[in-house]
Each structure stands twice: as structure tokens, then as C-alpha cells.
Design a protein around this motif. Structure first.
Motif, PDB file in Angstrom:
ATOM      1  N   LYS A   2       0.827  -1.212   0.000  1.00 20.52           N
ATOM      2  CA  LYS A   2       0.000   0.000   0.000  1.00 20.52           C
ATOM      3  C   LYS A   2       0.859   1.259   0.000  1.00 20.52           C
ATOM      4  CE  LYS A   2      -3.965  -1.857  -0.236  1.00 20.52           C
ATOM      5  NZ  LYS A   2      -4.684  -1.763  -1.500  1.00 20.52           N
ATOM      6  N   LEU A   3       1.937   1.258   0.762  1.00 21.58           N
ATOM      7  CA  LEU A   3       2.826   2.416   0.767  1.00 21.58           C
ATOM      8  C   LEU A   3       3.536   2.566  -0.576  1.00 21.58           C
ATOM      9  CD1 LEU A   3       4.251   2.252   4.373  1.00 21.58           C
ATOM     10  CD2 LEU A   3       2.748   3.995   3.425  1.00 21.58           C
ATOM     11  N   SER A   4       3.849   1.462  -1.216  1.00 20.25           N
ATOM     12  CA  SER A   4       4.452   1.517  -2.534  1.00 20.25           C
ATOM     13  C   SER A   4       3.457   2.113  -3.534  1.00 20.25           C
ATOM     14  CB  SER A   4       4.865   0.113  -2.974  1.00 20.25           C
ATOM     15  OG  SER A   4       5.313   0.125  -4.302  1.00 20.25           O
ATOM     16  N   GLU A   5       2.210   1.742  -3.384  1.00 19.78           N
ATOM     17  CA  GLU A   5       1.155   2.214  -4.279  1.00 19.78           C
ATOM     18  C   GLU A   5       0.843   3.699  -4.076  1.00 19.78           C
ATOM     19  OE1 GLU A   5      -3.591   1.225  -4.982  1.00 19.78           O
ATOM     20  OE2 GLU A   5      -2.329  -0.252  -3.967  1.00 19.78           O
ATOM     21  N   TYR A   6       0.746   4.140  -2.817  1.00 19.34           N
ATOM     22  CA  TYR A   6       0.322   5.505  -2.505  1.00 19.34           C
ATOM     23  C   TYR A   6       1.468   6.477  -2.216  1.00 19.34           C
ATOM     24  CZ  TYR A   6      -4.435   3.767  -2.278  1.00 19.34           C
ATOM     25  OH  TYR A   6      -5.652   3.206  -2.587  1.00 19.34           O
ATOM     26  N   GLY A   7       2.666   5.985  -1.992  1.00 20.80           N
ATOM     27  CA  GLY A   7       3.805   6.858  -1.690  1.00 20.80           C
ATOM     28  C   GLY A   7       3.957   7.107  -0.202  1.00 20.80           C
ATOM     29  N   GLU A   8       2.953   7.714   0.399  1.00 17.40           N
ATOM     30  CA  GLU A   8       2.939   7.906   1.850  1.00 17.40           C
ATOM     31  C   GLU A   8       1.494   7.925   2.309  1.00 17.40           C
ATOM     32  OE1 GLU A   8       3.196  12.679   2.576  1.00 17.40           O
ATOM     33  OE2 GLU A   8       5.079  11.671   2.073  1.00 17.40           O
ATOM     34  N   LEU A   9       1.286   7.485   3.532  1.00 15.99           N
ATOM     35  CA  LEU A   9      -0.055   7.443   4.112  1.00 15.99           C
ATOM     36  C   LEU A   9       0.017   7.841   5.569  1.00 15.99           C
ATOM     37  CD1 LEU A   9      -1.294   4.005   2.714  1.00 15.99           C
ATOM     38  CD2 LEU A   9      -2.197   6.254   2.077  1.00 15.99           C
ATOM     39  N   ASN A  10      -1.071   8.455   6.056  1.00 18.61           N
ATOM     40  CA  ASN A  10      -1.117   8.703   7.484  1.00 18.61           C
ATOM     41  C   ASN A  10      -1.444   7.397   8.191  1.00 18.61           C
ATOM     42  OD1 ASN A  10      -3.976   8.384   7.801  1.00 18.61           O
ATOM     43  ND2 ASN A  10      -4.298  10.495   7.175  1.00 18.61           N
ATOM     44  N   GLN A  11      -1.241   7.370   9.483  1.00 18.71           N
ATOM     45  CA  GLN A  11      -1.392   6.138  10.256  1.00 18.71           C
ATOM     46  C   GLN A  11      -2.785   5.537  10.109  1.00 18.71           C
ATOM     47  OE1 GLN A  11       0.388   6.117  14.182  1.00 18.71           O
ATOM     48  NE2 GLN A  11      -1.429   5.132  14.992  1.00 18.71           N
ATOM     49  N   SER A  12      -3.820   6.352  10.174  1.00 18.19           N
ATOM     50  CA  SER A  12      -5.197   5.845  10.091  1.00 18.19           C
ATOM     51  C   SER A  12      -5.478   5.206   8.741  1.00 18.19           C
ATOM     52  CB  SER A  12      -6.199   6.969  10.341  1.00 18.19           C
ATOM     53  OG  SER A  12      -6.065   7.457  11.638  1.00 18.19           O
ATOM     54  N   LYS A  13      -5.082   5.869   7.662  1.00 19.26           N
ATOM     55  CA  LYS A  13      -5.323   5.312   6.323  1.00 19.26           C
ATOM     56  C   LYS A  13      -4.517   4.033   6.104  1.00 19.26           C
ATOM     57  CE  LYS A  13      -6.966   9.183   3.643  1.00 19.26           C
ATOM     58  NZ  LYS A  13      -8.345   8.788   3.503  1.00 19.26           N
ATOM     59  N   LEU A  14      -3.264   4.022   6.545  1.00 19.95           N
ATOM     60  CA  LEU A  14      -2.443   2.833   6.384  1.00 19.95           C
ATOM     61  C   LEU A  14      -3.082   1.637   7.083  1.00 19.95           C
ATOM     62  CD1 LEU A  14       0.115   1.386   5.453  1.00 19.95           C
ATOM     63  CD2 LEU A  14       1.261   2.277   7.486  1.00 19.95           C
ATOM     64  N   MET A  15      -3.494   1.839   8.315  1.00 19.89           N
ATOM     65  CA  MET A  15      -4.126   0.756   9.072  1.00 19.89           C
ATOM     66  C   MET A  15      -5.426   0.326   8.400  1.00 19.89           C
ATOM     67  SD  MET A  15      -2.227  -0.002  11.590  1.00 19.89           S
ATOM     68  CE  MET A  15      -1.626   0.317  13.205  1.00 19.89           C
TER      69      MET A  15
END
Length: 82
Positions: free
Chosen positions: A3-16
Motif C-alpha cells: 500500500k505504501l508503494s502504491e500511494y507513496g505515503e499514508l497517514n497512520q489511520s489510512k495505512l491501518m
């Protein structure tokens, strides 16, 4: 990591949320990945709030390329087929 590879960076809530994890129960997993150097954790000010964000580190990118991508090629996920 995908997911981080796909989006670049995410906040903690979105990542979870994207990973189907619970913030309280599974934060240790993310913290462990940061300690192992797979993810980079940083804070960003947003008004009077501090937002915790994550991105894939260079080590994480290497592992993704060397291990996870070949695995996905061998065993692709089925996209909604029954």
C-alpha cells in the motif's frame, strides 16, 4: 508495504485501514517495521494537530522488489473471482 508503494505515503489511520488492521491492536506491527528500517515514520503539522505518516524506506523498497513482487507474480491474488 504494498500500500505504501502504491500511494507513496499514508497517514497512520489510512495505512491501518487499507491494510485491514486495528490502530490499537496492530500498531506494534507498524512500529516493528519502522524499527527494522522497512518504513520511515515522520510527523507533519496540520494546523494545531500533528499527523503521523509513513513511507517505504529504501530497504523496504529493496525487499518489495526482491521478494514480494516475484511472489505476487508466482501467486497472484484473485480479484473478486469466486
Amino acid at each position: 508495504m504494498l500500500k505504501l508503494s502504491e500511494y507513496g505515503e499514508l497517514n497512520q489511520s489510512k495505512l491501518m485501514s487499507y491494510c485491514g488492521l486495528n490502530n490499537v491492536k496492530h500498531k506494534e506491527i507498524i512500529d516493528d517495521m519502522v524499527e527494522k528500517g522497512l518504513l520511515t515514520r515522520f510527523e507533519e503539522q496540520w494546523g494545531n494537530k500533528t499527523i503521523i505518516k509513513y513511507r517505504l524506506s529504501e530497504k523496504g523498497k529493496e525487499i518489495l522488489t526482491e521478494i514480494l513482487e516475484p511472489y505476487e507474480a508466482l501467486f497472484p491474488r484473485e480479484s473478486g473471482k469466486s
